[in-house]
Design a protein around this motif. Structure first.
Motif, PDB file in Angstrom:
ATOM      1  N   ALA A 165       0.834  -1.206   0.000  1.00 18.72           N
ATOM      2  CA  ALA A 165       0.000   0.000   0.000  1.00 18.72           C
ATOM      3  C   ALA A 165       0.866   1.254   0.000  1.00 18.72           C
ATOM      4  CB  ALA A 165      -0.944  -0.004   1.198  1.00 18.72           C
ATOM      5  N   ASN A 166       1.928   1.240   0.783  1.00 23.00           N
ATOM      6  CA  ASN A 166       2.845   2.374   0.827  1.00 23.00           C
ATOM      7  C   ASN A 166       3.542   2.567  -0.523  1.00 23.00           C
ATOM      8  OD1 ASN A 166       4.329   4.536   2.058  1.00 23.00           O
ATOM      9  ND2 ASN A 166       6.056   3.128   2.260  1.00 23.00           N
ATOM     10  N   ALA A 167       3.998   1.471  -1.132  1.00 22.76           N
ATOM     11  CA  ALA A 167       4.660   1.542  -2.443  1.00 22.76           C
ATOM     12  C   ALA A 167       3.687   2.059  -3.505  1.00 22.76           C
ATOM     13  CB  ALA A 167       5.207   0.169  -2.831  1.00 22.76           C
ATOM     14  N   LEU A 168       2.455   1.577  -3.482  1.00 18.69           N
ATOM     15  CA  LEU A 168       1.464   2.021  -4.459  1.00 18.69           C
ATOM     16  C   LEU A 168       1.139   3.499  -4.274  1.00 18.69           C
ATOM     17  CD1 LEU A 168      -0.374   1.174  -6.782  1.00 18.69           C
ATOM     18  CD2 LEU A 168      -2.093   0.533  -5.081  1.00 18.69           C
ATOM     19  N   ARG A 169       1.010   3.940  -3.033  1.00 22.80           N
ATOM     20  CA  ARG A 169       0.732   5.358  -2.751  1.00 22.80           C
ATOM     21  C   ARG A 169       1.879   6.242  -3.245  1.00 22.80           C
ATOM     22  NH1 ARG A 169      -0.979   4.588   1.863  1.00 22.80           N
ATOM     23  NH2 ARG A 169       1.017   4.518   2.938  1.00 22.80           N
ATOM     24  N   ARG A 170       3.121   5.831  -2.998  1.00 22.10           N
ATOM     25  CA  ARG A 170       4.281   6.607  -3.455  1.00 22.10           C
ATOM     26  C   ARG A 170       4.362   6.628  -4.975  1.00 22.10           C
ATOM     27  NH1 ARG A 170       9.359   4.554  -0.533  1.00 22.10           N
ATOM     28  NH2 ARG A 170      10.250   6.391  -1.507  1.00 22.10           N
ATOM     29  N   PHE A 171       4.058   5.493  -5.618  1.00 19.15           N
ATOM     30  CA  PHE A 171       4.038   5.440  -7.088  1.00 19.15           C
ATOM     31  C   PHE A 171       2.973   6.385  -7.632  1.00 19.15           C
ATOM     32  CE2 PHE A 171       2.377   3.429 -11.014  1.00 19.15           C
ATOM     33  CZ  PHE A 171       3.508   3.571 -11.803  1.00 19.15           C
ATOM     34  N   HIS A 172       1.775   6.336  -7.053  1.00 17.61           N
ATOM     35  CA  HIS A 172       0.676   7.204  -7.484  1.00 17.61           C
ATOM     36  C   HIS A 172       1.056   8.674  -7.322  1.00 17.61           C
ATOM     37  CE1 HIS A 172      -3.279   9.245  -7.101  1.00 17.61           C
ATOM     38  NE2 HIS A 172      -3.552   8.456  -8.120  1.00 17.61           N
ATOM     39  N   ASP A 173       1.664   9.033  -6.206  1.00 14.46           N
ATOM     40  CA  ASP A 173       2.096  10.422  -5.975  1.00 14.46           C
ATOM     41  C   ASP A 173       3.133  10.858  -7.008  1.00 14.46           C
ATOM     42  OD1 ASP A 173       0.400  10.574  -3.794  1.00 14.46           O
ATOM     43  OD2 ASP A 173       2.004  10.267  -2.307  1.00 14.46           O
ATOM     44  N   ALA A 174       4.075   9.982  -7.337  1.00 18.76           N
ATOM     45  CA  ALA A 174       5.096  10.306  -8.338  1.00 18.76           C
ATOM     46  C   ALA A 174       4.474  10.509  -9.710  1.00 18.76           C
ATOM     47  CB  ALA A 174       6.160   9.201  -8.380  1.00 18.76           C
ATOM     48  N   ILE A 175       3.513   9.652 -10.073  1.00 19.75           N
ATOM     49  CA  ILE A 175       2.844   9.783 -11.373  1.00 19.75           C
ATOM     50  C   ILE A 175       2.070  11.095 -11.444  1.00 19.75           C
ATOM     51  CG2 ILE A 175       0.971   8.816 -12.798  1.00 19.75           C
ATOM     52  CD1 ILE A 175       3.617   7.281 -13.007  1.00 19.75           C
ATOM     53  N   ARG A 176       1.373  11.455 -10.361  1.00 16.69           N
ATOM     54  CA  ARG A 176       0.598  12.714 -10.325  1.00 16.69           C
ATOM     55  C   ARG A 176       1.472  13.936 -10.577  1.00 16.69           C
ATOM     56  NH1 ARG A 176      -4.703  12.510 -11.156  1.00 16.69           N
ATOM     57  NH2 ARG A 176      -5.777  11.176  -9.715  1.00 16.69           N
ATOM     58  N   GLN A 177       2.739  13.888 -10.154  1.00 19.60           N
ATOM     59  CA  GLN A 177       3.635  15.033 -10.326  1.00 19.60           C
ATOM     60  C   GLN A 177       4.005  15.283 -11.787  1.00 19.60           C
ATOM     61  OE1 GLN A 177       7.026  14.828  -7.713  1.00 19.60           O
ATOM     62  NE2 GLN A 177       5.755  14.327  -5.952  1.00 19.60           N
ATOM     63  N   VAL A 178       3.950  14.257 -12.613  1.00 20.89           N
ATOM     64  CA  VAL A 178       4.379  14.412 -14.006  1.00 20.89           C
ATOM     65  C   VAL A 178       3.254  14.170 -15.016  1.00 20.89           C
ATOM     66  CG1 VAL A 178       6.792  13.863 -13.501  1.00 20.89           C
ATOM     67  CG2 VAL A 178       5.197  12.029 -14.117  1.00 20.89           C
ATOM     68  N   SER A 179       2.043  13.927 -14.537  1.00 17.54           N
ATOM     69  CA  SER A 179       0.951  13.624 -15.467  1.00 17.54           C
ATOM     70  C   SER A 179       0.149  14.875 -15.816  1.00 17.54           C
ATOM     71  CB  SER A 179       0.023  12.562 -14.867  1.00 17.54           C
ATOM     72  OG  SER A 179      -0.624  13.075 -13.724  1.00 17.54           O
ATOM     73  N   PHE A 180      -0.631  14.773 -16.884  1.00 20.14           N
ATOM     74  CA  PHE A 180      -1.510  15.860 -17.297  1.00 20.14           C
ATOM     75  C   PHE A 180      -2.725  15.260 -17.981  1.00 20.14           C
ATOM     76  CE2 PHE A 180       1.514  15.061 -20.659  1.00 20.14           C
ATOM     77  CZ  PHE A 180       0.739  15.017 -21.804  1.00 20.14           C
ATOM     78  N   GLY A 181      -3.787  16.018 -18.016  1.00 24.93           N
ATOM     79  CA  GLY A 181      -5.029  15.552 -18.622  1.00 24.93           C
ATOM     80  C   GLY A 181      -5.192  16.062 -20.041  1.00 24.93           C
ATOM     81  N   ILE A 182      -5.936  15.317 -20.818  1.00 28.67           N
ATOM     82  CA  ILE A 182      -6.277  15.713 -22.187  1.00 28.67           C
ATOM     83  C   ILE A 182      -7.788  15.650 -22.300  1.00 28.67           C
ATOM     84  CG2 ILE A 182      -6.091  15.134 -24.636  1.00 28.67           C
ATOM     85  CD1 ILE A 182      -3.439  13.739 -23.993  1.00 28.67           C
ATOM     86  N   ASP A 183      -8.402  16.752 -22.665  1.00 28.38           N
ATOM     87  CA  ASP A 183      -9.850  16.780 -22.850  1.00 28.38           C
ATOM     88  C   ASP A 183     -10.163  16.310 -24.267  1.00 28.38           C
ATOM     89  OD1 ASP A 183     -12.535  17.224 -22.398  1.00 28.38           O
ATOM     90  OD2 ASP A 183     -12.426  19.343 -22.951  1.00 28.38           O
ATOM     91  N   LEU A 184     -10.785  15.155 -24.362  1.00 31.84           N
ATOM     92  CA  LEU A 184     -11.114  14.614 -25.682  1.00 31.84           C
ATOM     93  C   LEU A 184     -12.446  15.155 -26.151  1.00 31.84           C
ATOM     94  CD1 LEU A 184     -10.060  10.896 -25.263  1.00 31.84           C
ATOM     95  CD2 LEU A 184      -8.821  12.742 -26.372  1.00 31.84           C
ATOM     96  N   ALA A 185     -12.444  15.752 -27.310  1.00 33.72           N
ATOM     97  CA  ALA A 185     -13.658  16.278 -27.922  1.00 33.72           C
ATOM     98  C   ALA A 185     -13.974  15.436 -29.155  1.00 33.72           C
ATOM     99  CB  ALA A 185     -13.443  17.736 -28.320  1.00 33.72           C
ATOM    100  N   PRO A 186     -15.242  15.402 -29.561  1.00 31.13           N
ATOM    101  CA  PRO A 186     -15.591  14.637 -30.773  1.00 31.13           C
ATOM    102  C   PRO A 186     -14.720  15.052 -31.961  1.00 31.13           C
ATOM    103  CG  PRO A 186     -17.564  15.373 -29.650  1.00 31.13           C
ATOM    104  CD  PRO A 186     -16.405  16.039 -28.952  1.00 31.13           C
ATOM    105  N   GLY A 187     -14.236  14.050 -32.672  1.00 32.25           N
ATOM    106  CA  GLY A 187     -13.409  14.299 -33.848  1.00 32.25           C
ATOM    107  C   GLY A 187     -11.934  14.463 -33.543  1.00 32.25           C
ATOM    108  N   ARG A 188     -11.552  14.419 -32.284  1.00 30.13           N
ATOM    109  CA  ARG A 188     -10.155  14.597 -31.912  1.00 30.13           C
ATOM    110  C   ARG A 188      -9.446  13.244 -31.876  1.00 30.13           C
ATOM    111  NH1 ARG A 188      -7.724  17.992 -26.823  1.00 30.13           N
ATOM    112  NH2 ARG A 188      -5.580  17.925 -27.556  1.00 30.13           N
TER     113      ARG A 188
END
Length: 99
Positions: A10-33
């Motif tokens: 659980a600790n390893a998964l939480r640390r992995f999730h926190d690391a991913i959040r620091q470098v991730s970004f969202g993409i808003d998908l619109a029709p036709g994209r």
């Protein structure tokens, strides 16, 4: 979709999730994209969403997946629709994605 088996996991998964959040970004998908995600180099997921449906309750959301492969050997057990178009067998339940 991953559940740790003990507190150390659980600790390893939480640390992995926190690391991913620091470098991730969202993409808003619109029709036709079109969004191309190379799974050899990218981790990706989706957020929960409320689907849009027509008057019959059928979903309006449609996502096309494309698999690029150096050869087709791994696809030999799929239903071949066209020369290089394959469809999973209808008797198998589709995988569900949930948060």
């Amino acid at each position: 979709m991953v559940r740790p088996i003990n507190s150390k996991a659980a600790n390893a998964l939480r640390r992995f999730h926190d690391a991913i959040r620091q470098v991730s970004f969202g993409i808003d998908l619109a029709p036709g994209r079109l969004v191309y995600i190379d799974n050899r180099f990218t981790l990706h997921s989706r957020d929960a969403f409320t689907p849009s449906v027509d008057e019959s309750g059928r979903p309006l959301r449609w996502v096309q997946r494309v698999i690029v492969a150096p050869n087709l050997w791994n696809h030999r057990n799929l239903n071949q629709i066209k020369d290089r178009v394959f469809k999973p067998f209808a008797d198998k339940e589709p995988a569900t994605l949930s948060n």
